[in-house]
Enzyme design. Sequence first.
Site, short mmCIF file in Angstrom:
data_model
loop_
_atom_site.label_atom_id
_atom_site.label_comp_id
_atom_site.label_asym_id
_atom_site.label_seq_id
_atom_site.Cartn_x
_atom_site.Cartn_y
_atom_site.Cartn_z
N SER A 1 0.65 -1.33 0.26
CA SER A 1 -0.05 -0.13 -0.17
C SER A 1 0.41 1.19 0.41
CB SER A 1 -1.22 -0.15 1.30
OG SER A 1 -1.26 0.90 1.54
N TYR B 1 -2.58 0.72 11.05
CA TYR B 1 -2.46 0.83 9.35
C TYR B 1 -0.67 0.23 9.02
CZ TYR B 1 -3.60 -0.78 4.84
OH TYR B 1 -3.86 -0.90 3.71
C1 8X3 Z 1 -4.97 1.50 1.59
C2 8X3 Z 1 -4.55 3.07 1.36
O1 8X3 Z 1 -4.86 5.27 1.98
O2 8X3 Z 1 -6.11 4.07 2.67
O3 8X3 Z 1 -4.32 0.67 1.13
O4 8X3 Z 1 -4.37 3.66 3.95
S1 8X3 Z 1 -4.97 4.12 2.02
#
Ligand code: 8X3
Length: 257
Positions: A142, A155
């Site tokens: 990501s 995350y």
């Molecule tokens: C998803 C991208 O911008 O939502 O992997 O973190 S974000």
Amino acid sequence: MSANPIGVVPDSPTRVAVVTGASSGIGAATARRLAADGFHVVLGARRADRIEQLAAELSGEAYPLDVTDQASVDAFCSAVPVAHVLVNNAGGAVGMDPVATADVEDWARMYDVNVLGVVRMTQALLPALIASGRGDVVFVGSTAGMINYEGGAGYTAAKHGTHAVAETLRLELCGQPVRVMVVAPGMVRTEEFSLHRFGGDSERAEAVYAGVREPLVAEDIADCIGWMVTRPHHVNVDLLVVRPIAQAAQHKVHRES
Ligand code: 8X3
């Protein structure tokens, strides 16, 4: 459980692609794309009913898989004696709370699926990938694995971990016939990513994409993965960063009112 209809054997010219998290979004789109490109696809996800239906459609195979459970990973991989491509797609975000107040249990879940999950799958299938003589591991990373943003640390830390595992694996496998590739998507509108992140709150999930004319869709990332794994095998696409045209950078998104 759908049977393997083509009986892929080690010296067959047909390449076998394993896709995790294949029940929806990028995983399902990747399975479709790779099947269309001639791969025999093996789908894994917790929701067996969904992947069985998709596998039947794609003349592939489907087995239940929870990448956070070692026994589940072992059972899944024992059904896959031949593998040329592993797409480590299963992952996801939980919550968007600041560091000061975030629930560490959410962070543990994100680390488990985004980091440990890809390690479990990679460890289990690596012998088959090496034995194939032309193996690929694709990590669905990501842009969150390359930068940080407010509320995103659980995350972003996990996705930085995904990228770290991939980069380390590439170093460790140097000299082996296995490519290690990362696709790093920015804003992708799928049916579940943001909904899952916000615990089913569809208003918050919708707000992520508000006014963005054309966020990426799952098929865009599947297209990238399809391209990466169909390059001549000496070509290793280390990292492919892909965003919608409206997202110039993580914090620079053009929104129309
Ligand atoms: C998803 C991208 O911008 O939502 O992997 O973190 S974000």
